[in-house]
Scaffold this motif. Structure first.
Motif: not given
Length: 738
Positions: A17-18, A104-111, A113-117, A144-146
């Protein structure tokens, strides 16, 4: 609990994945970037060997590199890895610290796969706290996100553990069995080891000690061959417990000695101490870095104040204002405390309401699954007897009555199928396939199946297919067929003495991706602007008058909308009352230009001579036994009957059959279990699953158990005979010729 969590952690560590399924760099990597990937690869290697301290050291190096390069996604990945390792080590507080930094980083980055994890980690934390239903819900959010296959396999494994924890043994067994035959490119053997352990635990909880011992031994064998330390220990412990329960003390002592030898080793004790010290050191370093950054900001502000007298004056004024505000805040503190108490109370109430909603959804799903199966069983008798009576030369008057009965049975079956399809989508029970297919063939097959309907309504069906569309596409052809079947069937229903156009146009093609525009247009009654606003809602057909005149469930367009949502597409509508309607959408496909086209794609039905075939019917319902046997006798096929799974296993082992018709839902041993047992001594005889498929049924589980094909009850006779010819007769003829 630590080891129960551990087997779901490593899915992210196998670079699918990552680390491999989601490459960090779109361009040619630099030397520094290659060094970062080397850190990650080395960390993965250490983690798979349960050498957590060395894995943490390598991840620390990777995180330092990501900070220097200002790579936010790389930092998100590293923080998630730290969180997962700490969970594996039983340090939940440290895991939440690192998971919070990733958030914190996910709030400002469209990611995505990271959201799924992130959802996946939250599910693990909820599971460790005993909130199993909420954990299952979080796993659904992650899925639903990956679409990463390795991550989905790991979620399937964790879902199996969650289902087992709430005593939903059938669902857990289905998940574990599907992983025994997985083709995961990174973790095939690891998933098999964990699946065998899961099955062993399931068997132990149901007092099936021989089966538990067999599965635990399989887990031990796979673990020993691949060096899976944790699974090796768990297998030893489980075998010790099982042999002790079975009063086989010598074998229990043997496995217990192996377990104690490993647990008492000085190396392991020293390693666990090093792991804890390394984890604490790294967390302390990150906290110290945060403090240092804040101190640096304070020094910068202080230096700036010394350089500017005006700034000093403003700072003094600011301190005075802050002091006044502090007094005001102190006075309001009691009010805030009371408010916090109220919020916590409401939060507990919301958690209870959410758990109740999840349980209600589970109850609804189980109810619909049961109702679907119970309705399909008598429908099988209705449709089967109708078919047999129609073939026995009835009088003209009887024939009309039988045709009316057949129409009613087909109508009721379609209604049940629509209801089941909608609820499968709502319950997120539908899995997307990714297989190669010919788009023109799919559309042609749907149109061919609707020709009789078109003839009855005196409507011409016209296909306009763009020859530039690649002939080999990758997607889910089954769900695509359902979309076109509903759209074309809907157009034919509301069009008399007219035309139905089916259009497919290539919008664009770039590399291995193709975008195609589809349209189904008719010259029927049309839809008013008011009705268009609700036409895609469930059970909505525009008006009561339309429902009475044209019939139907009003679910077809709802299913189309929901299925297109799974493809990431959206249905659109243009219509004029009295002039017709047009439904259109666009869809992306992965294409394979390097494949050679199949020349024929027309639908062909073979005629078979079944005389001489001898099959075994496995069916617990007496009426269904009679119907199936008579349908086979019509084609001169002889048969034996087994009334349950146990009889089926005994008869298959003592007789030679050209094929087995296996009912899936039976009391006692199910059809899936019976098939699995038969395959242990007979891997060749074809087996067709006959099932009144329900919400929880998985076709993948049927094939994994050893079935060659699946026929859904109640089935159409022509489909039934075609499947028998393809699976029972053709292999026999090939064997005779060879």
């Amino acid at each position: 609990m630590r080891r129960l969590l551990r087997h779901t952690v490593c899915l992210l560590i196998l670079f699918s994945g990552l680390w491999s399924g989601h490459p960090l760099y779109a361009q040619q990597p630099t030397q520094n970037q290659l060094q970062f990937e080397a850190y990650i690869n080395q960390a993965r290697s250490y983690w798979n060997k349960d050498t957590f301290d060395l894995a943490l050291e390598e991840l620390d190096k990777a995180a330092t590199w990501a900070e220097q390069q200002q790579d936010d996604k790389g930092l998100i990945d590293c923080y998630h890895y730290f969180a997962l390792i700490n969970l594996d080590m039983g340090k939940e507080e440290s895991a939440q610290f690192h998971n919070g930094r990733a958030a914190v980083f996910l709030e400002t980055n469209e990611y995505p796969y990271g959201t799924a994890v992130h959802y996946y980690i939250n599910a693990k934390i909820l599971f460790s706290e005993g909130n199993y239903f909420q954990a299952i819900y979080m796993l659904g959010e992650a899925k639903s996100r990956t679409n990463d296959r390795n991550l989905l396999n790991r979620i399937t494994l964790f879902e199996g553990d969650s289902y087992r924890s709430i005593a939903k043994y059938a669902q857990a067994e289905t998940n574990y069995n599907s992983l025994l035959v997985n083709n995961d490119p990174f973790e095939r053997d690891f998933l098999r080891a964990r699946a065998y352990l899961g099955l062993a635990l399931l068997d132990r909880e149901q007092d099936l000690f021989p089966e538990a011992i067999e599965n635990a031994r399989n887990a031990l064998e796979v673990s020993r061959a691949n060096g899976f330390t944790t699974e090796y220990i768990e297998s030893h412990a489980l075998l010790t417990e099982m042999f002790t329960a079975a009063n086989r003390f010598e074998e229990a002592l043997m496995y217990n000695r192996g377990l104690m030898h490993y647990k008492d080793s000085v190396r392991n004790i020293a390693r666990e101490k090093a792991e804890l010290e390394t984890a604490d050191r790294i967390q302390t370093e990150y906290m110290q870095k945060e403090i240092d950054r804040q101190d640096e900001q304070i020094r910068d502000l202080s230096e700036s104040a010394n350089r500017s007298e005006l700034t000093a004056i403003l700072s003094s004024a600011f301190l005075i204002i802050i002091s006044l505000l502090a007094v005001s805040l102190y006075r309001n503190n009691q009010i805030k405390l009371k408010t916090n108490d109220l919020l916590q109370t409401k939060n507990r109430e919301l958690h209870a309401a959410r758990d109740a909603a999840v349980q209600a959804m589970e109850a609804k799903t189980n109810f619909l699954s049961t109702v679907s199966h119970e309705l399909r069983t008598p429908l099988y008798a209705v449709t089967g007897l109708t078919h047999l009576l129609l073939e026995e030369n009835p009088s003209q008057e009887q024939k009309e009555h039988l045709k009316a009965l057949k129409f009613s049975g087909d109508y009721l079956l379609n209604f049940i199928n629509d209801i089941l399809q909608i609820n499968k989508i709502d319950a997120e029970k539908l899995d997307m396939l990714e297989v190669e297919f010919n788009l023109q063939k799919i559309i042609a097959e749907v149109m061919n199946s609707l020709q009789q309907t078109a003839k009855e309504s005196k409507t011409e069906m016209i296909l306009d297919f763009d020859p530039d569309i690649p002939s080999h596409l990758m997607s889910d052809p089954v769900k695509l067929s359902q979309i076109f079947m509903n759209l074309m069937g809907n157009a034919l229903k509301f069009t008399k003495n007219g035309e139905v156009f089916v259009l497919a146009r290539l919008v664009g093609k770039e590399d291995d991706r193709a975008r195609v525009y589809f349209e189904v247009r008719d010259t029927g009654i049309g839809i008013s602007e008011e009705q268009q606003r609700t036409i895609f809602d469930s059970f909505e057909q525009g008006s009561i008058q339309i429902n009475r005149e044209y019939g139907g469930t009003g679910l077809g367009l709802t299913i189309v909308k929901s299925l297109l949502g799974l493809f990431g597409s959206e249905i659109k509508l243009e219509s004029t009352l009295g002039q017709g309607s047009s439904f259109f959408f666009e869809m992306d496909f992965k294409c394979k230009d390097d494949l050679i086209d199949d020349v024929p794609f027309e639908v062909t039905q073979k005629e078979y001579d079944f005389k001489g075939l001898h099959v075994l019917i496995v069916e617990d319902n007496k009426i269904n036994q009679v119907i199936t046997r008579k349908m086979l006798a019509k084609k001169e096929i002889t048969s034996d009957i087994a009334s349950n799974g146990t009889e089926a296993i005994e008869m298959a082992s003592s007789n030679n059959y050209d094929g087995v018709l296996m009912d899936i839902h039976m009391p006692g041993i199910s059809g899936v279990e019976a098939t699995r047992e038969i395959r242990k001594f007979d891997p060749e005889t074809p087996i067709i699953a006959l099932t009144a498929i329900s919400l929880d049924d998985s076709l993948e589980a049927f094939y994994a158990a050893g079935c060659n094909d699946v026929v859904t009850k109640p089935f159409k006779p022509e489909v039934f005979y075609q499947k028998i010819g393809e699976n029972f007769l053709e292999p026999k003829l090939r064997k005779t010729l060879s």
